[in-house]
Every structure is written in structure tokens, then in C-alpha cells.
Enzyme design. Structure first.
Site, PDB file in Angstrom:
ATOM      1  N   LYS A   1       0.835  -1.207   0.000  1.00 56.80           N
ATOM      2  CA  LYS A   1       0.000   0.000   0.000  1.00 56.80           C
ATOM      3  C   LYS A   1       0.867   1.254   0.000  1.00 56.80           C
ATOM      4  O   LYS A   1       0.671   2.161  -0.805  1.00 56.80           O
ATOM      5  CB  LYS A   1      -0.905   0.005   1.241  1.00 56.80           C
ATOM      6  CG  LYS A   1      -1.605   1.337   1.469  1.00 56.80           C
ATOM      7  CD  LYS A   1      -2.399   1.376   2.758  1.00 56.80           C
ATOM      8  CE  LYS A   1      -1.578   1.538   4.012  1.00 56.80           C
ATOM      9  NZ  LYS A   1      -1.455   2.891   4.560  1.00 56.80           N
TER      10      LYS A   1
ATOM     11  N   CYS B   1      -4.418  13.294  12.689  1.00 55.15           N
ATOM     12  CA  CYS B   1      -5.103  12.011  12.488  1.00 55.15           C
ATOM     13  C   CYS B   1      -4.991  11.200  13.753  1.00 55.15           C
ATOM     14  O   CYS B   1      -4.417  11.655  14.743  1.00 55.15           O
ATOM     15  CB  CYS B   1      -4.557  11.276  11.277  1.00 55.15           C
ATOM     16  SG  CYS B   1      -3.042  10.410  11.614  1.00 55.15           S
TER      17      CYS B   1
ATOM     18  N   ILE C   1       3.125  18.713   8.121  1.00 58.59           N
ATOM     19  CA  ILE C   1       3.753  18.519   6.801  1.00 58.59           C
ATOM     20  C   ILE C   1       4.837  19.569   6.545  1.00 58.59           C
ATOM     21  O   ILE C   1       5.229  19.811   5.414  1.00 58.59           O
ATOM     22  CB  ILE C   1       2.713  18.534   5.647  1.00 58.59           C
ATOM     23  CG1 ILE C   1       1.918  19.854   5.641  1.00 58.59           C
ATOM     24  CG2 ILE C   1       1.796  17.338   5.702  1.00 58.59           C
ATOM     25  CD1 ILE C   1       1.331  20.164   4.282  1.00 58.59           C
ATOM     26  N   ASP C   2       5.315  20.177   7.653  1.00 58.08           N
ATOM     27  CA  ASP C   2       6.314  21.240   7.508  1.00 58.08           C
ATOM     28  C   ASP C   2       7.544  20.803   6.713  1.00 58.08           C
ATOM     29  O   ASP C   2       8.091  21.583   5.923  1.00 58.08           O
ATOM     30  CB  ASP C   2       6.722  21.768   8.902  1.00 58.08           C
ATOM     31  CG  ASP C   2       7.208  20.656   9.824  1.00 58.08           C
ATOM     32  OD1 ASP C   2       6.626  19.553   9.775  1.00 58.08           O
ATOM     33  OD2 ASP C   2       8.175  20.878  10.571  1.00 58.08           O
TER      34      ASP C   2
HETATM   35  C1  EPZ Z   1       4.432   7.017   6.242  1.00 61.37           C
HETATM   36  O1  EPZ Z   1       3.711   8.118   6.772  1.00 61.37           O
HETATM   37  C2  EPZ Z   1       3.451   5.878   6.131  1.00 61.37           C
HETATM   38  N1  EPZ Z   1       2.369   6.261   5.252  1.00 61.37           N
HETATM   39  C3  EPZ Z   1       2.929   5.511   7.502  1.00 61.37           C
HETATM   40  O2  EPZ Z   1       2.112   4.364   7.347  1.00 61.37           O
HETATM   41  C4  EPZ Z   1       4.109   5.178   8.427  1.00 61.37           C
HETATM   42  O3  EPZ Z   1       3.632   4.957   9.733  1.00 61.37           O
HETATM   43  C5  EPZ Z   1       5.121   6.335   8.434  1.00 61.37           C
HETATM   44  O4  EPZ Z   1       5.520   6.654   7.074  1.00 61.37           O
HETATM   45  C6  EPZ Z   1       6.382   6.036   9.223  1.00 61.37           C
HETATM   46  O5  EPZ Z   1       7.026   4.913   8.698  1.00 61.37           O
HETATM   47  C7  EPZ Z   1       2.512   6.175   3.933  1.00 61.37           C
HETATM   48  O6  EPZ Z   1       3.545   5.794   3.416  1.00 61.37           O
HETATM   49  C8  EPZ Z   1       1.340   6.538   3.101  1.00 61.37           C
HETATM   50  P1  EPZ Z   1       6.634  10.329   8.221  1.00 61.37           P
HETATM   51  P2  EPZ Z   1       4.332   9.585   6.719  1.00 61.37           P
HETATM   52  O7  EPZ Z   1       6.594  11.604   7.451  1.00 61.37           O
HETATM   53  O8  EPZ Z   1       5.122   9.734   5.497  1.00 61.37           O
HETATM   54  C9  EPZ Z   1       7.062  13.702  11.606  1.00 61.37           C
HETATM   55  C10 EPZ Z   1       0.288   2.913   7.898  1.00 61.37           C
HETATM   56  O9  EPZ Z   1      -0.271   2.396   8.891  1.00 61.37           O
HETATM   57  N2  EPZ Z   1       6.925  14.676  10.504  1.00 61.37           N
HETATM   58  O10 EPZ Z   1       7.790   9.419   8.005  1.00 61.37           O
HETATM   59  O11 EPZ Z   1       3.229  10.525   6.981  1.00 61.37           O
HETATM   60  C11 EPZ Z   1       5.765  12.919  11.811  1.00 61.37           C
HETATM   61  O12 EPZ Z   1       4.851  13.631  12.605  1.00 61.37           O
HETATM   62  C12 EPZ Z   1       0.899   4.243   8.042  1.00 61.37           C
HETATM   63  O13 EPZ Z   1       0.362   2.369   6.792  1.00 61.37           O
HETATM   64  C13 EPZ Z   1       7.087  16.016  10.768  1.00 61.37           C
HETATM   65  O14 EPZ Z   1       7.354  16.427  11.911  1.00 61.37           O
HETATM   66  O15 EPZ Z   1       5.281   9.525   8.008  1.00 61.37           O
HETATM   67  C14 EPZ Z   1       6.267  11.665  12.448  1.00 61.37           C
HETATM   68  O16 EPZ Z   1       6.462  11.874  13.830  1.00 61.37           O
HETATM   69  C15 EPZ Z   1       0.260   5.260   8.842  1.00 61.37           C
HETATM   70  N3  EPZ Z   1       6.946  16.896   9.739  1.00 61.37           N
HETATM   71  C16 EPZ Z   1       7.624  11.447  11.781  1.00 61.37           C
HETATM   72  O17 EPZ Z   1       7.984  12.717  11.234  1.00 61.37           O
HETATM   73  C17 EPZ Z   1       6.675  16.497   8.462  1.00 61.37           C
HETATM   74  O18 EPZ Z   1       6.581  17.345   7.577  1.00 61.37           O
HETATM   75  C18 EPZ Z   1       7.636  10.424  10.654  1.00 61.37           C
HETATM   76  O19 EPZ Z   1       6.543  10.669   9.757  1.00 61.37           O
HETATM   77  C19 EPZ Z   1       6.520  15.129   8.204  1.00 61.37           C
HETATM   78  C20 EPZ Z   1       6.656  14.237   9.255  1.00 61.37           C
END
Ligand code: EPZ
Length: 427
Positions: free
Chosen positions: A22, A123, A130-131
Site C-alpha cells: 500500500k 489524524c 507537513i512542515d
Molecule cells: C508514512 O507516513 C506511512 N504512510 C505511515 O504508514 C508510516 O507509519 C510512516 O511513514 C512512518 O514509517 C505512507 O507511506 C502513506 P513520516 P508519513 O513523514 O510519510 C514527523 C500505515 O499504517 N513529521 O515518516 O506521513 C511525523 O509527525 C501508516 O500504513 C514532521 O514532523 O510519516 C512523524 O512523527 C500510517 N513533519 C515522523 O515525522 C513532516 O513534515 C515520521 O513521519 C513530516 C513528518
């Protein structure tokens, strides 16, 4: 609303097919925006999130044609054709339902010079800003403003120049957006402390197949030499390492033995390492992974981390397994601040878990009981299914739409290996 009814106690055994990933698919599909030529993806899972993303692509004028599947693929073959992009706005209604919609920002901006995407909002598992997506695109020369709940991004005349960005925190999504944007930038871009999850490698491999020039694939330091245009491609989505890991936990909790057909052991090394520490045998076999458990599970301490560490997306499922292990386990969730929503529901099934901030202490119990449960996110819902498979009596898992977002034909696959599980419509 439908629910899953699980009668616990059956030992799982046999072969279980693993679908396309996915989270890889959700970053491969927006690559169609990068070219006017057709992009064909094979092995796409049939999931609500994929349908949702395809609907979003339709809003941009992308034609989506589903061609059925091939014998060697479990999933679908779909062709996306963005000959003309007719709209550059991803509206609130669609983004709200699916956070991954933010992944159109980078490719849309790179191809069209502008993109407007609704801010996704928080969520169930945390704040999820998304910064970093925006900072990376700004470093590449984009102008970004936030207004009325939307991100409006513009490239200078003549396109994005490209640039350098070091991620202060590893982010999968921000790395993906940055990669897609950099692929069509005018100059060379460098990403430091980039995510290197297998899904990122899959994205890089597709971009290269489309004509992109990327160095450092698989590392946290990526150099992208922008090209004038990208062309179409046909590409097979990688197997879902989280789905495979989830079914490994399901087999293990029942003392079962399953072969995860199509799973790639190399992509799920941290999960297999954790399972071995729990006393589960895991062996790489031809075209898959074999899992064998003898009913005795051992406590272990686990901490989630960016790849190659243990995936946060496996935390809930491993916790369900550790609920039945001998001894006390300590789990630490380092990625998301609110990812223990499954704990109260597991507790209702008889688990003994204490949480404090990002730490959960799991005291293994000899048995659990079926209950009426529901969860607020995908992996949390899966942890309840896993617990239910080995609980005494019947577990009803409600709010099935979470599972339908990320597990293709869940009950069919589990039935295939002997689980007593069925989907029933609400009375
Ligand atoms: C991806 O989410 C996955 N989703 C998530 O899968 C997964 O849990 C996550 O990566 C971590 O592995 C998809 O691929 C569609 P991140 P993503 O940006 O990209 C912080 C599932 O169950 N952050 O790596 O949104 C954030 O808050 C799921 O399939 C910022 O601070 O995750 C988090 O603490 C849900 N600013 C950390 O980084 C930003 O701009 C990692 O998030 C972006 C993220």
C-alpha cells in the site's frame, strides 16, 4: 457497518499470498503526474486507499484504466495517463479522507509549476505536520503560502531550480515529495538524512525507470540530477512488508506455521529479528518467508525507528503478540506520539499493559478472551484481529473500514490458512 467475527483458537497453517505494498503504491501512483506518457503499475493491491488515490488522480484529468491482473501478480494492473493535467487543486474533501494525497504536491509542482493541496490536518496516530514537505520544496526554489486551509505552491518561471535539504527528522512522505519534485527540477538536488525505507527505494527505482537520474538509492544521502522530461514506464509494486509482518504475528500467536508467499525477507529484517527474539522461527525460502511457532512466546524489548529500524507500522501487531508472551516486554514508540490507541482495546480482551508517554510495558498473560472491540487506525485494528485469533471465544472487530484501507482480502487470506473469521454485515 460490517464487522469481523473471529472465533479464536485455530492454529494457522499453510501458504498466504502477500499483496503489493500500500505505502509504496501510494507514492508510485502520483509519479504518473510527472509525465504525459502512460505509467502502468502492476501488482497494485485492491484497497480503499488505492481507490481513493485513483479518484484524486481523476480530479486532475488523469485517465485511470484497470486491466485486470497477470498470473504472476496477486494484484491489479492499472495504467495512469496524465497527457494533460486539467486541474492542479487537491480539494479538502479528498485530502481529509486520505493523508497520502499530500504526495501529489511535489510532482504536480514540478510538472505544472503550481499546485494547491488542502492541509491534511491531524489524524488518529498523532499531529502529523507537513512542515518538512514544504521546507524541502522551498529549498528547491518553490514559493509556498498557506491560506484558507490550503498549501499553494509555485515554481519560478522556467521551473524549479532544485537545491539542497537536510531533514532534521526522518520523514518518509517528505522524502517522497522531495524526490518526485527534484526529478524534474532544472538543476541537481541533494537530500541529507532522507528516509530509506524500502518504499523509498521502490519510488527511486520507478523514477529511474522513467528516466530520472538518482545517486545513493537505498542510502540516506540522495543526489538527484533533474531531467527535462520523464517518460512512461511499466513497473511492479514491491510486496507489502507490513502486511507480511502482520500475518507473521498472526501465525505466531496461534503457534502456527505459514509461508508468506512473495514476501521479501530483506525488506522486513527488523520485524524478523524481533520475531526471532520472541522465539518464532523465520526462514527465507524461495519466493517468500516461512514462519513457524511452537506456542511458546518470549518477552522482548522493542523500539520503533526509521528504516532499517523496526517499523512503527509493526508496533501494534507485535504488541498483540507480546501480550501472550512469557514475561514482561517494554515497547517504545519513537515515531508517532499517539500510537497506543489499541492498548485499551487489548486490555478489554484481558491484556495487561501500562503506558506512559511513548513507553508501553506489556506483562504477558496466559490467555485472553474475545470481546467486542474497535480501533481508530489501520495497524491498531490489525492488532485486535491478531489477539482475537488466539483469544478464548469470539472477538468482533468493528470499524472495519480501517482494515479495508490497508489489508487486501484480509478474511479470505486468513481463512486460507485455517482461521475461523468472517465478515458480517451489521444487523
Ligand atoms: C508514512 O507516513 C506511512 N504512510 C505511515 O504508514 C508510516 O507509519 C510512516 O511513514 C512512518 O514509517 C505512507 O507511506 C502513506 P513520516 P508519513 O513523514 O510519510 C514527523 C500505515 O499504517 N513529521 O515518516 O506521513 C511525523 O509527525 C501508516 O500504513 C514532521 O514532523 O510519516 C512523524 O512523527 C500510517 N513533519 C515522523 O515525522 C513532516 O513534515 C515520521 O513521519 C513530516 C513528518
Amino acid at each position: 457497518m460490517d464487522k469481523l467475527v473471529i472465533k479464536g483458537g485455530n492454529r494457522l497453517s499453510g501458504a498466504l499470498p502477500i499483496s503489493g505494498a500500500k505505502n509504496a503504491a501510494l507514492t508510485l501512483i502520483p509519479c504518473a503526474l510527472l509525465t504525459e506518457e502512460p505509467l502502468t503499475l502492476r501488482n497494485l493491491p485492491r484497497l480503499a486507499d488505492i481507490d481513493g488515490f485513483q479518484h484524486l488522480m481523476g480530479q486532475f484529468g488523469v485517465t485511470v484504466s484497470i486491466q485486470g491482473n497477470r498470473p504472476e501478480d496477486f494484484g491489479r494492473v492499472v495504467t495512469y495517463e496524465a497527457t494533460r493535467v486539467t486541474n492542479t487543486v487537491a480539494p479538502y474533501d479528498l485530502v481529509r479522507k486520505m493523508r497520502a494525497s499530500i504526495l501529489v504536491l511535489g510532482p504536480m509542482l514540478a510538472r505544472m509549476g503550481e499546485a494547491t493541496v488542502s492541509l491534511p490536518g491531524g489524524c488518529a496516530i498523532g499531529n502529523r505536520p507537513i512542515d518538512l514537505h514544504l521546507e524541502a520544496l522551498k529549498a528547491f526554489g518553490a514559493e509556498i503560502e498557506l491560506a484558507e486551509g490550503y498549501v499553494r505552491a509555485h515554481a519560478p518561471d522556467g521551473g524549479l531550480p532544485g537545491g539542497n535539504f537536510d531533514f532534521p527528522v526522518v520523514s518518509v512522505g517528505a522524502t517522497e515529495n522531495a524526490l518526485m519534485a527534484a526529478a524534474l527540477a532544472n538543476g541537481t538536488s541533494r537530500l541529507g538524512n532522507a528516509a530509506r525505507e524500502p518504499e523509498i527505494v521502490d519510488l527511486c527505482n520507478l523514477l529511474v525507470a522513467m528516466g530520472a537520474e538518482i545517486e545513493g538509492i537505498g542510502s540516506s544521502d540522495l543526489t538527484i540530477h533533474g531531467v527535462k522530461r520523464l517518460h512512461g514506464a511499466t513497473y511492479r509494486v514491491m510486496p507489502d512488508r507490513i502486511e507480511a509482518g502482520s500475518y507473521a504475528c498472526a501465525a505466531a500467536i496461534t503457534g502456527g506455521e505459514v509461508t508468506l508467499d512473495g514476501a521479501k525477507a530483506g525488506d522486513m529484517a527488523a520485524t524478523l529479528h524481533a520475531l526471532r527474539n520472541i522465539g518464532v522461527e523465520c526462514e527465507e525460502v524461495k519466493n517468500g518467508v516461512h514462519i513457524a511457532a511452537n506456542g511458546k512466546l518470549l518477552a522482548t524489548n522493542l523500539s520503533t525507528a526509521p528504516y532499517p529500524g523496526l517499523a512503527t507500522d509493526m508496533q501494534a501487531q507485535l504488541m498483540a503478540l507480546l501480550c501472550r508472551a512469557e514475561g514482561t516486554s517494554v515497547l517504545t514508540e519513537t515515531i508517532f506520539e499517539n500510537r497506543y490507541m489499541h492498548v485499551p482495546e487489548l486490555t478489554r480482551m484481558g491484556a495487561r499493559i501500562e503506558t506512559s508517554g511513548r513507553t508501553a510495558i506489556v506483562h504477558g498473560v496466559g490467555s485472553m478472551t474475545g470481546a467486542e472491540v474497535m480501533a481508530t487506525d489501520l495497524r491498531a485494528s490489525m492488532s485486535l484481529v491478531i489477539a482475537g485469533l488466539a483469544a478464548d471465544g469470539t472477538t468482533n472487530v468493528n470499524r472495519l473500514y480501517h482494515l479495508d484501507r490497508g489489508y487486501e482480502r484480509l478474511e479470505e487470506k486468513l481463512q486460507l490458512v485455517g482461521a475461523d473469521i468472517e465478515r458480517v454485515g451489521a444487523e
